[in-house]
Scaffold this motif. Sequence first.
Motif, PDB file in Angstrom:
ATOM      1  N   CYS A 184       0.809  -1.222   0.000  1.00 53.09           N
ATOM      2  CA  CYS A 184       0.000   0.000   0.000  1.00 53.09           C
ATOM      3  C   CYS A 184       0.838   1.266   0.000  1.00 53.09           C
ATOM      4  N   ALA A 185       2.119   1.172   0.371  1.00 54.03           N
ATOM      5  CA  ALA A 185       3.018   2.318   0.261  1.00 54.03           C
ATOM      6  C   ALA A 185       3.544   2.477  -1.166  1.00 54.03           C
ATOM      7  N   ASP A 186       3.428   1.422  -1.953  1.00 56.39           N
ATOM      8  CA  ASP A 186       3.850   1.404  -3.352  1.00 56.39           C
ATOM      9  C   ASP A 186       2.769   2.095  -4.190  1.00 56.39           C
ATOM     10  N   LYS A 187       3.105   3.229  -4.798  1.00 52.74           N
ATOM     11  CA  LYS A 187       2.107   4.029  -5.519  1.00 52.74           C
ATOM     12  C   LYS A 187       1.564   3.314  -6.763  1.00 52.74           C
ATOM     13  N   TYR A 188       2.260   2.267  -7.198  1.00 49.66           N
ATOM     14  CA  TYR A 188       1.757   1.465  -8.319  1.00 49.66           C
ATOM     15  C   TYR A 188       0.961   0.265  -7.805  1.00 49.66           C
ATOM     16  N   ALA A 189       1.549  -0.503  -6.879  1.00 47.42           N
ATOM     17  CA  ALA A 189       0.892  -1.711  -6.387  1.00 47.42           C
ATOM     18  C   ALA A 189      -0.387  -1.404  -5.625  1.00 47.42           C
ATOM     19  N   VAL A 190      -0.466  -0.232  -4.990  1.00 49.36           N
ATOM     20  CA  VAL A 190      -1.661   0.105  -4.206  1.00 49.36           C
ATOM     21  C   VAL A 190      -2.914   0.187  -5.079  1.00 49.36           C
ATOM     22  N   ARG A 191      -2.714   0.372  -6.365  1.00 46.02           N
ATOM     23  CA  ARG A 191      -3.857   0.454  -7.267  1.00 46.02           C
ATOM     24  C   ARG A 191      -4.692  -0.837  -7.216  1.00 46.02           C
ATOM     25  N   ALA A 192      -4.012  -1.976  -7.062  1.00 45.79           N
ATOM     26  CA  ALA A 192      -4.731  -3.250  -6.973  1.00 45.79           C
ATOM     27  C   ALA A 192      -5.531  -3.319  -5.678  1.00 45.79           C
ATOM     28  N   TYR A 193      -4.983  -2.767  -4.603  1.00 46.67           N
ATOM     29  CA  TYR A 193      -5.683  -2.739  -3.317  1.00 46.67           C
ATOM     30  C   TYR A 193      -6.939  -1.867  -3.415  1.00 46.67           C
ATOM     31  N   ILE A 194      -6.817  -0.737  -4.089  1.00 46.39           N
ATOM     32  CA  ILE A 194      -7.957   0.168  -4.258  1.00 46.39           C
ATOM     33  C   ILE A 194      -9.031  -0.483  -5.125  1.00 46.39           C
ATOM     34  N   GLU A 195      -8.608  -1.065  -6.236  1.00 50.76           N
ATOM     35  CA  GLU A 195      -9.563  -1.693  -7.148  1.00 50.76           C
ATOM     36  C   GLU A 195     -10.329  -2.827  -6.461  1.00 50.76           C
ATOM     37  N   LYS A 196      -9.628  -3.619  -5.670  1.00 53.91           N
ATOM     38  CA  LYS A 196     -10.250  -4.756  -4.999  1.00 53.91           C
ATOM     39  C   LYS A 196     -11.242  -4.310  -3.921  1.00 53.91           C
ATOM     40  N   ASN A 197     -10.907  -3.243  -3.189  1.00 52.81           N
ATOM     41  CA  ASN A 197     -11.693  -2.876  -2.006  1.00 52.81           C
ATOM     42  C   ASN A 197     -12.761  -1.822  -2.243  1.00 52.81           C
ATOM     43  N   ILE A 198     -12.540  -0.877  -3.169  1.00 55.49           N
ATOM     44  CA  ILE A 198     -13.563   0.153  -3.396  1.00 55.49           C
ATOM     45  C   ILE A 198     -13.887   0.376  -4.868  1.00 55.49           C
ATOM     46  N   GLY A 199     -13.055  -0.160  -5.781  1.00 53.72           N
ATOM     47  CA  GLY A 199     -13.356  -0.034  -7.203  1.00 53.72           C
ATOM     48  C   GLY A 199     -12.389   0.839  -7.971  1.00 53.72           C
ATOM     49  N   SER A 200     -12.171   0.508  -9.219  1.00 50.01           N
ATOM     50  CA  SER A 200     -11.199   1.212 -10.063  1.00 50.01           C
ATOM     51  C   SER A 200     -11.635   2.622 -10.448  1.00 50.01           C
ATOM     52  N   GLU A 201     -12.929   2.953 -10.251  1.00 50.86           N
ATOM     53  CA  GLU A 201     -13.404   4.286 -10.638  1.00 50.86           C
ATOM     54  C   GLU A 201     -12.788   5.398  -9.795  1.00 50.86           C
ATOM     55  N   TYR A 202     -12.124   5.033  -8.688  1.00 48.08           N
ATOM     56  CA  TYR A 202     -11.506   6.051  -7.831  1.00 48.08           C
ATOM     57  C   TYR A 202     -10.014   6.232  -8.128  1.00 48.08           C
ATOM     58  N   LEU A 203      -9.503   5.486  -9.111  1.00 50.61           N
ATOM     59  CA  LEU A 203      -8.089   5.575  -9.461  1.00 50.61           C
ATOM     60  C   LEU A 203      -7.823   6.672 -10.491  1.00 50.61           C
ATOM     61  N   VAL A 204      -6.748   7.409 -10.287  1.00 46.61           N
ATOM     62  CA  VAL A 204      -6.311   8.371 -11.301  1.00 46.61           C
ATOM     63  C   VAL A 204      -5.829   7.574 -12.514  1.00 46.61           C
ATOM     64  N   PRO A 205      -6.239   7.934 -13.739  1.00 49.94           N
ATOM     65  CA  PRO A 205      -5.826   7.173 -14.922  1.00 49.94           C
ATOM     66  C   PRO A 205      -4.309   7.023 -15.034  1.00 49.94           C
ATOM     67  N   LEU A 206      -3.867   5.773 -15.201  1.00 47.18           N
ATOM     68  CA  LEU A 206      -2.452   5.461 -15.355  1.00 47.18           C
ATOM     69  C   LEU A 206      -2.107   5.428 -16.842  1.00 47.18           C
ATOM     70  N   LEU A 207      -1.066   6.173 -17.238  1.00 48.57           N
ATOM     71  CA  LEU A 207      -0.715   6.301 -18.655  1.00 48.57           C
ATOM     72  C   LEU A 207       0.530   5.503 -19.028  1.00 48.57           C
ATOM     73  N   ILE A 208       1.527   5.516 -18.148  1.00 46.95           N
ATOM     74  CA  ILE A 208       2.793   4.821 -18.414  1.00 46.95           C
ATOM     75  C   ILE A 208       3.315   4.246 -17.098  1.00 46.95           C
ATOM     76  N   HIS A 209       3.897   3.047 -17.148  1.00 44.57           N
ATOM     77  CA  HIS A 209       4.693   2.563 -16.028  1.00 44.57           C
ATOM     78  C   HIS A 209       5.897   1.825 -16.610  1.00 44.57           C
ATOM     79  N   THR A 210       7.090   2.142 -16.088  1.00 44.54           N
ATOM     80  CA  THR A 210       8.323   1.609 -16.644  1.00 44.54           C
ATOM     81  C   THR A 210       9.446   1.702 -15.618  1.00 44.54           C
ATOM     82  N   GLN A 211      10.444   0.849 -15.774  1.00 40.21           N
ATOM     83  CA  GLN A 211      11.649   0.925 -14.946  1.00 40.21           C
ATOM     84  C   GLN A 211      12.759   1.691 -15.653  1.00 40.21           C
ATOM     85  N   ASP A 212      12.510   2.093 -16.870  1.00 41.33           N
ATOM     86  CA  ASP A 212      13.543   2.711 -17.716  1.00 41.33           C
ATOM     87  C   ASP A 212      13.269   4.206 -17.914  1.00 41.33           C
TER      88      ASP A 212
END
Length: 319
Positions: free
Chosen positions: A79-107
């Motif tokens: 839940c401290a992980d700003k990327y992984a927490v999205r799964a916690y939010i989606e599971k518990n209250i729904g994806s409609e509360y997530l800010v749209p994610l455009l890119i995720h990368t390690q590079d």
Amino acid sequence: MKKILKKLYNKTSVGRILIQKVIDLNVFYWTRIAADQRVIKRVYKESFGRPIDLENPKTLNEKINWLKLNDRTSLHTMCADKYAVRAYIEKNIGSEYLVPLLIHTQDPTKITKKNLPDSPCIIKTNHDSGGGYFVINKEEIDIFKIQSDLKIRLEKNYAHNITREWQYKNIPPLIIVESLLQTKEGAIPMDYKLHCFNGKVRMIQVDIGRGTKDHYRNWYSIDWKREPYKWSSKKENGKYTDPANFEVPAPKTLTKMIELSKVLAKPFCYVRVDWYDVDGKLYFGELTFHHDSGFAPILPSEWDLALGSELLLAKTQSQ
């Protein structure tokens, strides 16, 4: 002695090199070698002018630091992980509360003007604490500087500092790009931070004018009455985010914020749930487990004790 060392540092190159080496070794010891409890005791005493009681914590700040040492689970890391927490939010209250994610990368080199959207966005890393890079017009940004900064941020482990917030230690570093939330007028929306004790919302923090010299912080109860204390952070100009002498109206989404915060806070003893209200549309911000790392005084000080008495420390198990 301090005057002699200062003179050596300022007047001689050899003195500067030797003293800087000593400073670097001291920083390395306190950030990478010293035991968490020892570091917390030192920083707490520097912040409050008195020793911390970790055996029988009573104030809210003492209990937050106790939780740092004793409440360590894989769920905190997720839940401290700003990327992984999205799964916690989606599971518990729904994806409609997530800010749209455009890119995720390690590079960092994948963050280019070509890859960034034409619409406003924010670039940040998932494993640290702090703001990101606001992009209103991608043609006006220094993309190479941003890439360089991101490379440095990816190499840092936020757990290796004097705050000793363990939950950041095992987060795989990542760059994320999200849509930049803006009101109809093009302003950055107000953010609301709901402090939850034992699964219930206790008080609400409202930051006004973040990132400016006029950054204020008001505190409200859940029925939107001004709280009689301040819990301020130090600004870049050396002043503090004290409460404003004006009121902020309660958001229309307040009831929904409180309901959803209870759901998200249920597994945790203490957590701060952050929200954005964009013209009546609610978006999740982040989960924070140790507000200001437990090193910011609550004034008047009796309120640190009073609020601490309301937070019950459940039996926890570190991992």
